[in-house]
Enzyme design. Structure first.
Site, PDB file in Angstrom:
ATOM      1  N   SER A 127       0.805  -1.350  -0.037  1.00 11.30           N
ATOM      2  CA  SER A 127       0.145  -0.063  -0.174  1.00 11.30           C
ATOM      3  C   SER A 127       0.812   1.322  -0.103  1.00 11.30           C
ATOM      4  O   SER A 127       0.462   2.285  -0.440  1.00 11.30           O
ATOM      5  CB  SER A 127      -0.871   0.208   1.189  1.00 11.30           C
ATOM      6  OG  SER A 127      -1.928  -0.856   1.163  1.00 11.30           O
ATOM      7  N   HIS A 148      -1.896   5.462   8.426  1.00 13.64           N
ATOM      8  CA  HIS A 148      -1.626   4.208   7.527  1.00 13.64           C
ATOM      9  C   HIS A 148      -1.084   4.451   6.462  1.00 13.64           C
ATOM     10  O   HIS A 148      -0.957   5.799   5.953  1.00 13.64           O
ATOM     11  CB  HIS A 148      -2.545   3.338   7.775  1.00 13.64           C
ATOM     12  CG  HIS A 148      -2.417   1.836   7.604  1.00 13.64           C
ATOM     13  ND1 HIS A 148      -2.294   1.205   6.532  1.00 13.64           N
ATOM     14  CD2 HIS A 148      -2.057   1.100   8.588  1.00 13.64           C
ATOM     15  CE1 HIS A 148      -1.958  -0.226   6.777  1.00 13.64           C
ATOM     16  NE2 HIS A 148      -1.924  -0.117   8.280  1.00 13.64           N
ATOM     17  N   ASP A 203      -8.665  -4.338   2.702  1.00 17.33           N
ATOM     18  CA  ASP A 203      -7.431  -5.118   2.756  1.00 17.33           C
ATOM     19  C   ASP A 203      -7.340  -6.039   4.029  1.00 17.33           C
ATOM     20  O   ASP A 203      -6.618  -6.999   3.596  1.00 17.33           O
ATOM     21  CB  ASP A 203      -6.554  -4.136   2.613  1.00 17.33           C
ATOM     22  CG  ASP A 203      -4.991  -4.446   2.378  1.00 17.33           C
ATOM     23  OD1 ASP A 203      -4.860  -5.277   1.302  1.00 17.33           O
ATOM     24  OD2 ASP A 203      -4.078  -4.283   3.315  1.00 17.33           O
ATOM     25  N   THR A 219      -1.648   4.429   3.058  1.00 18.06           N
ATOM     26  CA  THR A 219      -2.472   4.782   1.908  1.00 18.06           C
ATOM     27  C   THR A 219      -2.887   6.414   2.024  1.00 18.06           C
ATOM     28  O   THR A 219      -2.510   7.208   1.245  1.00 18.06           O
ATOM     29  CB  THR A 219      -3.892   4.050   1.916  1.00 18.06           C
ATOM     30  OG1 THR A 219      -3.420   2.724   1.470  1.00 18.06           O
ATOM     31  CG2 THR A 219      -4.757   4.605   0.644  1.00 18.06           C
ATOM     32  N   HIS A 227      -4.413  -2.066  -5.098  1.00 17.42           N
ATOM     33  CA  HIS A 227      -4.066  -3.537  -5.406  1.00 17.42           C
ATOM     34  C   HIS A 227      -5.053  -4.672  -5.241  1.00 17.42           C
ATOM     35  O   HIS A 227      -5.964  -4.307  -4.510  1.00 17.42           O
ATOM     36  CB  HIS A 227      -2.622  -3.838  -4.923  1.00 17.42           C
ATOM     37  CG  HIS A 227      -2.812  -3.585  -3.610  1.00 17.42           C
ATOM     38  ND1 HIS A 227      -3.440  -4.552  -2.437  1.00 17.42           N
ATOM     39  CD2 HIS A 227      -2.366  -2.867  -2.624  1.00 17.42           C
ATOM     40  CE1 HIS A 227      -3.298  -4.205  -1.102  1.00 17.42           C
ATOM     41  NE2 HIS A 227      -2.621  -3.179  -0.948  1.00 17.42           N
TER      42      HIS A 227
END
Length: 463
Positions: free
Chosen positions: A97, A148, A280, A150, A323
């Protein structure tokens, strides 16, 4: 054959072939494309969303909820441009990520694990900093920790994606306008190793600090917002609905609406990243109820965003993932439909169910609890196999499996009942979906690299 008719037909065919697939798609009846400058940008990421996840959420929505998903309805109604995207990083065909977000945020492919820092240590200015310098307001909303990978990839540079305590400090220096998600341990002096009180730091910079869902109703206009609603990530959507301890935790759509409302009147516009990060995590755990319901929570957020964007008329919306993960999908069989629909009987995530079991449970206790939680009838062998993990006889690894819970074993047990299979418990390198709406969406080509979305945002808004 009449030569004139043949030449006329050939000319017509040649004319059609001169169009690119994106031209043909954009010209279809019902497509709503807007040329010109985008005043606002909302970039939506369902982290780790394989195509199978998108498909199953739509299937569940149609079969159980009686309506198609909002994302797929955008395709049915031809409101968006659509593309496939190559998600590779600089170090692998399978990205993490951090590298994926850096592709969007910094416009370059970096190695897995780092944020917007190139192979020779060069720092690439993240896209939300570019927009802040241009006078826009900027924010991030996520269902995991706000620090995080992202959200961080749109905002900061770091050699380590896991440097979350430091990332929380970097955000304060940047004075981003809206930050909402989890991660109390990175702001709370009682939980930080260095005992820094970042809540006070943010408050001194003019931030209104939000801690509970009810705080969203008392936001003061004009304030910068720091909403930290949990230690660690926010709870999974299905657990938030069914467990009373999570009733005062906001949904992704609620946080997103609050963020839009807080920034939408800024005369120079705003940019907002929205991440369904727990999609995710659910895929890493092969947790089907967590996966579907968090994807549906993201889908409800799409409606929130599109309701604003369609009314506003000046907002570019990008909807995608960074992804794939675990590539789940439905499996052929005579009972496949009924098996899949049985997921609607699941009351909790596998994470909650497996965390509830402890070593004092008997095989009967496990069988009774699994039936109560998921309406699954385990046989004695399955129950005893699960017991072996709690007795220390077996262990299971996994990125977010700190307690060594039997996620894989349990997903295999569920597979024989719900007809959902998984290829792994980790990221995959498959091409993923991208949808774009509003000013600049006409720039989206049918097949792109992840870095192309960085340039699309800048071109669409003329920054």
């Amino acid at each position: 054959m009449d030569r004139r008719k043949f030449l006329k037909s050939s000319a017509l065919l040649s004319g059609l072939l001169s169009f690119s697939p994106s031209d043909l798609w954009s010209s279809q009846k019902g497509t709503k494309q807007s040329a010109g400058k985008a005043k606002n940008i909302i970039f939506m990421i369902s982290d780790g969303m394989s195509t199978g996840t998108l498909s199953m959420a739509d299937l569940y929505s149609r079969n159980i909820l009686g309506k198609g998903s909002n994302w797929l309805n955008l395709y049915h109604e031809r409101k968006v441009s659509r593309a496939l995207m190559d998600t590779a990083s600089a170090s692998s065909i399978v990205t993490d990520s951090a590298a994926a977000s850096s592709a969007f945020g910094g416009g370059i492919r970096v190695k897995n694990g780092v944020l917007n820092i190139g192979a020779n240590g060069e720092k690439h200015l993240p896209v939300w900093q570019k927009f802040k310098k241009a006078g826009r307001k900027a924010g991030c909303v996520t269902s995991v920790t706000i620090t995080h990978a992202t959200p961080a990839g749109f905002c900061i540079n770091s050699e380590r994606r896991n440097a979350e305590p430091q990332i929380a400090e970097m955000y304060a220096e940047l004075e981003l306008d809206v930050l909402m998600g989890g991660g109390d341990e990175f702001f709370n002096p009682e939980k930080r190793k260095d005992k820094k009180d970042l809540y006070s730091v943010y408050q001194k910079k003019g931030y209104q600090v939000l801690k509970e869902r009810t705080d969203l109703a008392n936001i003061k206009k004009g304030n910068k917002l720091l909403g930290i609603f949990n230690t660690g990530a926010l709870p999974y959507s299905i657990d938030r609905v069914h467990l009373s301890e999570f009733k005062n935790t906001p949904a992704l759509a609620e946080m997103t609406k609050a963020a839009i409302d807080q920034m939408k009147e800024h005369p120079d516009g705003f940019v907002l990243q929205v991440e369904a990060g727990k999609v995710d995590w659910a895929a890493h755990a092969n947790d089907i109820s967590a996966l579907i319901h968090d994807q549906l929570a993201f889908d409800e957020t799409i409606k929130t965003v599109m309701d604003f964007a369609e009314k506003d008329g000046n907002t570019l919306v990008i909807i995608t993932t960074d992804h794939g993960n675990a590539n789940p999908g439905t499996i052929y069989g005579g009972s496949a439909t009924n098996n899949f629909n049985s997921i609607s009987e699941y009351k909790y995530t596998n994470e909650y169910v497996l965390n509830t079991i402890h070593k004092e449970f008997s095989a009967k206790d496990i069988k009774d609890w699994i039936y109560e939680a998921h309406k699954l009838t385990l046989n004695d062998e399955e129950a005893k196999h699960m017991m072996s993990f709690y007795n220390g006889l077996e262990k299971e690894e996994g990125l977010y499996n700190y307690k060594k819970l039997p996620f894989k074993l349990y997903s295999e047990i569920q597979k024989s009942r719900n007809s959902v299979g998984w290829i792994s418990m980790d990221h995959s390198g498959d091409y993923v979906e991208v949808a774009a709406y509003g000013p600049g969406s006409e720039l989206l080509k049918p097949f792109i690299k992840n870095t192309d979305l960085h340039e699309l945002m800048l071109t669409a808004s003329l920054v």
